[in-house]
Motif scaffolding. Structure first.
Motif, short mmCIF file in Angstrom:
data_model
loop_
_atom_site.label_atom_id
_atom_site.label_comp_id
_atom_site.label_asym_id
_atom_site.label_seq_id
_atom_site.Cartn_x
_atom_site.Cartn_y
_atom_site.Cartn_z
N LEU A 29 -22.21 47.09 29.80
CA LEU A 29 -22.25 45.99 28.84
C LEU A 29 -22.97 44.81 29.49
O LEU A 29 -22.72 44.50 30.66
CB LEU A 29 -20.84 45.58 28.44
N THR A 30 -23.87 44.18 28.75
CA THR A 30 -24.60 43.01 29.24
C THR A 30 -24.24 41.79 28.42
O THR A 30 -24.26 41.85 27.18
CB THR A 30 -26.12 43.24 29.18
N ILE A 31 -23.89 40.69 29.10
CA ILE A 31 -23.60 39.43 28.44
C ILE A 31 -24.39 38.34 29.15
O ILE A 31 -24.76 38.50 30.32
CB ILE A 31 -22.09 39.11 28.46
N PRO A 32 -24.67 37.21 28.48
CA PRO A 32 -25.41 36.15 29.17
C PRO A 32 -24.63 35.58 30.36
O PRO A 32 -25.13 35.55 31.48
CB PRO A 32 -25.61 35.09 28.08
N THR A 33 -23.42 35.11 30.12
CA THR A 33 -22.55 34.58 31.17
C THR A 33 -21.13 35.04 30.89
O THR A 33 -20.83 35.58 29.82
CB THR A 33 -22.57 33.04 31.21
N ILE A 34 -20.22 34.79 31.83
CA ILE A 34 -18.84 35.25 31.67
C ILE A 34 -18.15 34.56 30.49
O ILE A 34 -17.16 35.07 29.96
CB ILE A 34 -18.04 35.05 32.96
N THR A 35 -18.68 33.42 30.05
CA THR A 35 -18.09 32.76 28.90
C THR A 35 -18.21 33.62 27.64
O THR A 35 -17.50 33.39 26.66
CB THR A 35 -18.73 31.38 28.63
N HIS A 36 -19.11 34.60 27.67
CA HIS A 36 -19.31 35.49 26.52
C HIS A 36 -18.51 36.80 26.66
O HIS A 36 -18.66 37.70 25.83
CB HIS A 36 -20.79 35.83 26.38
#
Length: 260
Positions: A29-36
């Motif tokens: 899984l790819t997210i921009p930053t951990i906030t996502h």
């Protein structure tokens, strides 16, 4: 004088992986930053697996129904520190990231809630906790997160840093009754050559924080301040995914149970 915090062995493993099993270099899984990071990470990963299965069905040009994937249950998070939770070589948590950690630990619906699952989150860094010379950083981090009860993993004497400490991290969670296997763990970090490869080696799921701690990054340009190795990782990930059509293989333990 302290020796540099190098990890040549990890670099060599990354090169070997790219030559032999390049799909292991890719995150689940790819997210921009951990906030996502989704609170319901299990469902997010499940949807990814279902999408992959559907794409495989189309590629094979078959109308046969594939077996429904086994449910994914994430009970533990392994969190990187530098450029995932804090700016590199610091113990300062940006407000939005601290708020995210607070939500993960206090939300009544979070599987990582500190009241119901006190040992569900562990910070594993190749700096803090990797050597006694960084003990002051560990103490500072744990003090800042004392209200959330998020500890830093201390690598034992003679232990190897990420991506080679997966067995020790798995043992930490097992000893506390958090997980029964590595496929119930998600490793979250900004580096493919350490965080994602550790997940692959230990049989866990991986979540790549593509933009580190920087919000609003153009993925074609990348986040500011990246070194050459980090830039190469981003380029290789895009090449393997877009040009070669590769996808991260599911953890062996999860696949093994699914095949039974």
């Amino acid at each position: 004088m302290n020796p540099p915090n190098t990890n040549l062995r990890a670099f060599n493993l990354a090169v070997q992986t790219l030559l032999k099993t390049p799909s292991q270099f890719l995150p689940h899984l790819t997210i921009p930053t951990i906030t996502h990071l989704p609170e319901d990470l299990s469902t997010a990963l499940q949807q990814q697996q279902q999408q992959q299965q559907q794409q495989q069905q189309k590629t094979n040009d078959t109308n046969n129904d594939l077996p429904k994937p086994k449910p994914i249950t994430i009970r533990a998070l392994v969190l990187d520190k530098d450029n995932t939770l804090c700016p590199a070589k610091t113990t300062s948590f940006p407000p939005q990231i601290f708020e995210k950690l607070h939500a993960l630990r206090t939300s009544p619906t979070s599987p990582f809630n500190q009241t119901h699952h006190p040992d569900a989150i562990l910070i594993v860094s190749n700096r803090a906790g990797s050597h006694p010379r960084y003990e002051a950083e560990v103490v500072d981090i744990e003090d800042r997160l004392s209200g959330l009860k998020i500890p830093v993993f201390r690598l034992g004497e003679g232990g190897a840093k990420k991506p080679f400490c997966g067995a020790e991290v798995l043992a930490w969670f097992k000893e506390r009754g958090v997980v029964s296997g590595a496929d119930e763990i998600a490793v979250v970090g900004d580096r493919l050559g350490t965080d994602v490869l550790m997940a692959a080696r230990m049989g866990a799921w991986s979540v790549w924080c593509r933009d580190g701690i920087t919000e609003g990054v153009d993925p074609k340009i990348g986040r500011p301040g990246m070194n050459l190795l980090e830039k190469m990782e981003v380029w290789v990930e895009r090449y393997l995914r877009e040009s070669k059509g590769l996808k991260a293989p599911a953890p062996q333990g999860w696949r093994g149970s699914n095949d039974q």
